[in-house]
Design a protein around this motif. Sequence first.
Motif, mmCIF file in Angstrom:
data_model
loop_
_atom_site.group_PDB
_atom_site.id
_atom_site.type_symbol
_atom_site.label_atom_id
_atom_site.label_comp_id
_atom_site.label_asym_id
_atom_site.label_seq_id
_atom_site.Cartn_x
_atom_site.Cartn_y
_atom_site.Cartn_z
ATOM 1 N N UNK A 63 0.863 -1.178 0.000
ATOM 2 C CA UNK A 63 0.000 0.000 0.000
ATOM 3 C C UNK A 63 0.898 1.225 0.000
ATOM 4 N N UNK A 64 0.651 2.154 -0.903
ATOM 5 C CA UNK A 64 1.448 3.371 -0.988
ATOM 6 C C UNK A 64 0.734 4.526 -0.278
ATOM 7 N N UNK A 65 1.494 5.238 0.567
ATOM 8 C CA UNK A 65 0.956 6.375 1.298
ATOM 9 C C UNK A 65 2.106 7.347 1.551
ATOM 10 N N UNK A 66 1.798 8.614 1.813
ATOM 11 C CA UNK A 66 2.877 9.594 1.990
ATOM 12 C C UNK A 66 3.704 9.262 3.246
ATOM 13 N N UNK A 67 4.989 9.626 3.263
ATOM 14 C CA UNK A 67 5.898 9.177 4.324
ATOM 15 C C UNK A 67 5.436 9.499 5.738
ATOM 16 N N UNK A 68 4.884 10.698 5.955
ATOM 17 C CA UNK A 68 4.472 11.075 7.297
ATOM 18 C C UNK A 68 3.387 10.177 7.866
ATOM 19 N N UNK A 69 2.525 9.649 6.990
ATOM 20 C CA UNK A 69 1.472 8.748 7.465
ATOM 21 C C UNK A 69 2.064 7.426 7.923
ATOM 22 N N UNK A 70 3.041 6.931 7.182
ATOM 23 C CA UNK A 70 3.680 5.674 7.591
ATOM 24 C C UNK A 70 4.366 5.847 8.950
ATOM 25 N N UNK A 71 5.078 6.941 9.131
ATOM 26 C CA UNK A 71 5.749 7.181 10.410
ATOM 27 C C UNK A 71 4.723 7.319 11.530
ATOM 28 N N UNK A 72 3.617 7.996 11.261
ATOM 29 C CA UNK A 72 2.579 8.152 12.272
ATOM 30 C C UNK A 72 2.021 6.794 12.684
ATOM 31 N N UNK A 73 1.781 5.924 11.707
ATOM 32 C CA UNK A 73 1.267 4.591 12.020
ATOM 33 C C UNK A 73 2.297 3.780 12.802
ATOM 34 N N UNK A 74 3.549 3.919 12.443
ATOM 35 C CA UNK A 74 4.608 3.227 13.189
ATOM 36 C C UNK A 74 4.614 3.673 14.651
ATOM 37 N N UNK A 75 4.436 4.966 14.865
ATOM 38 C CA UNK A 75 4.459 5.502 16.231
ATOM 39 C C UNK A 75 3.229 5.085 17.032
ATOM 40 N N UNK A 76 2.101 4.923 16.351
ATOM 41 C CA UNK A 76 0.841 4.668 17.051
ATOM 42 C C UNK A 76 0.541 3.187 17.270
ATOM 43 N N UNK A 77 1.123 2.318 16.477
ATOM 44 C CA UNK A 77 0.780 0.891 16.574
ATOM 45 C C UNK A 77 1.424 0.262 17.809
ATOM 46 N N UNK A 78 0.610 -0.342 18.653
ATOM 47 C CA UNK A 78 1.113 -0.978 19.875
ATOM 48 C C UNK A 78 0.947 -2.493 19.861
ATOM 49 N N UNK A 79 0.280 -3.015 18.829
ATOM 50 C CA UNK A 79 0.077 -4.460 18.754
ATOM 51 C C UNK A 79 1.002 -5.090 17.736
ATOM 52 N N UNK A 80 0.497 -6.082 17.034
ATOM 53 C CA UNK A 80 1.249 -6.763 15.984
ATOM 54 C C UNK A 80 1.650 -5.758 14.915
ATOM 55 N N UNK A 81 2.934 -5.736 14.577
ATOM 56 C CA UNK A 81 3.443 -4.752 13.624
ATOM 57 C C UNK A 81 3.738 -5.351 12.257
ATOM 58 N N UNK A 82 3.451 -6.610 12.061
ATOM 59 C CA UNK A 82 3.823 -7.267 10.810
ATOM 60 C C UNK A 82 3.192 -6.597 9.598
ATOM 61 N N UNK A 83 1.959 -6.118 9.751
ATOM 62 C CA UNK A 83 1.248 -5.507 8.630
ATOM 63 C C UNK A 83 1.915 -4.236 8.129
ATOM 64 N N UNK A 84 2.696 -3.566 8.999
ATOM 65 C CA UNK A 84 3.345 -2.313 8.603
ATOM 66 C C UNK A 84 4.325 -2.509 7.451
#
Length: 307
Positions: free
Chosen positions: A203-224
């Motif tokens: 899935x393509x998304x702008x860089x800041x959104x990916x970083x935001x999701x990385x910072x917010x995810x507290x569970x399984x991170x494999x999908x990232x």
Amino acid sequence: MIRTLTALALAATVLTGCGGERPAPAPKQQAELPRVTGVLSTKNAKTLFGAENRGSPQKAASYGSYAKGCLAGAVQLPETGPTWQAMRLSRNRNWGHPELIDFVQDLSRKAAAQPGWNGLYVGDISQPRGGPMTSGHASHQIGLDADIWMRPADDLHLSRDTRENISSISMRRSSGAFTNNNWTRAHHEILKAAAQDPRVARIFVFPGAKVQMCNDETGDRAWLRKIRPWWGHHYHFHVRLACPKGARGCVNQTPPPAGDGCADAQAWVNNILNPPPPDPNAPKPKPKRELTMGDLPAQCASVLAAR
């Protein structure tokens, strides 16, 4: 003229994999695919594919790669469903491989469970027979790419005219280094649901959104791992499915690197905030030439010709 050209294609091209003939084993790379040959091979591909307004009466099949291929037996996403609306209907780009159409409908139901969302606004998928688009995209050629608007679909009764004129909304701040106040946890959850679908390759998304999701995810991170930073993609996110299981003649993109990709996304953000100095010795980019039919897999001639 279109009919004359497609008739020539049948006479001048090996129609492997279409018209009832048994397809060859799936090649590993685009370069290994047999190409369209003969008179048709010199013709502008986007002109021919852009002129088709219906899918081909063939078994569904994606041929070639995401940016150099075509689509047989495409299915049209209905203009309006219980949890989605297709946008910009005048473009006639709400066609895709049946797996993608099924995926979009599945994701729209998951989106409808998020606060403030009744489903999805769906942007470009593919042309009726795939192939190079007349404008706007290099990919979206084999019916396995879809653009999903970031704007929450809170009204699923938009008229055709409204769908031509309404716009999505941007999620970015600081040229894409960060998300803005339009970004919500619902965006995170919808992208997460898409990435966790086994049919999705990236899935393509702008860089800041990916970083935001990385910072917010507290569970399984494999999908990232499947969430990939790319320029633009702040009004919509771009979902790319893998080639359907058992597909022959469909070329997958190289899988994303191992890991969650968060460090790579942060590097993108760092380069936005502190751009590296230009390299004076870097070669000037060469202008891209338009694709001809000879650049496409041989099966694309029969996809065009099918009536």
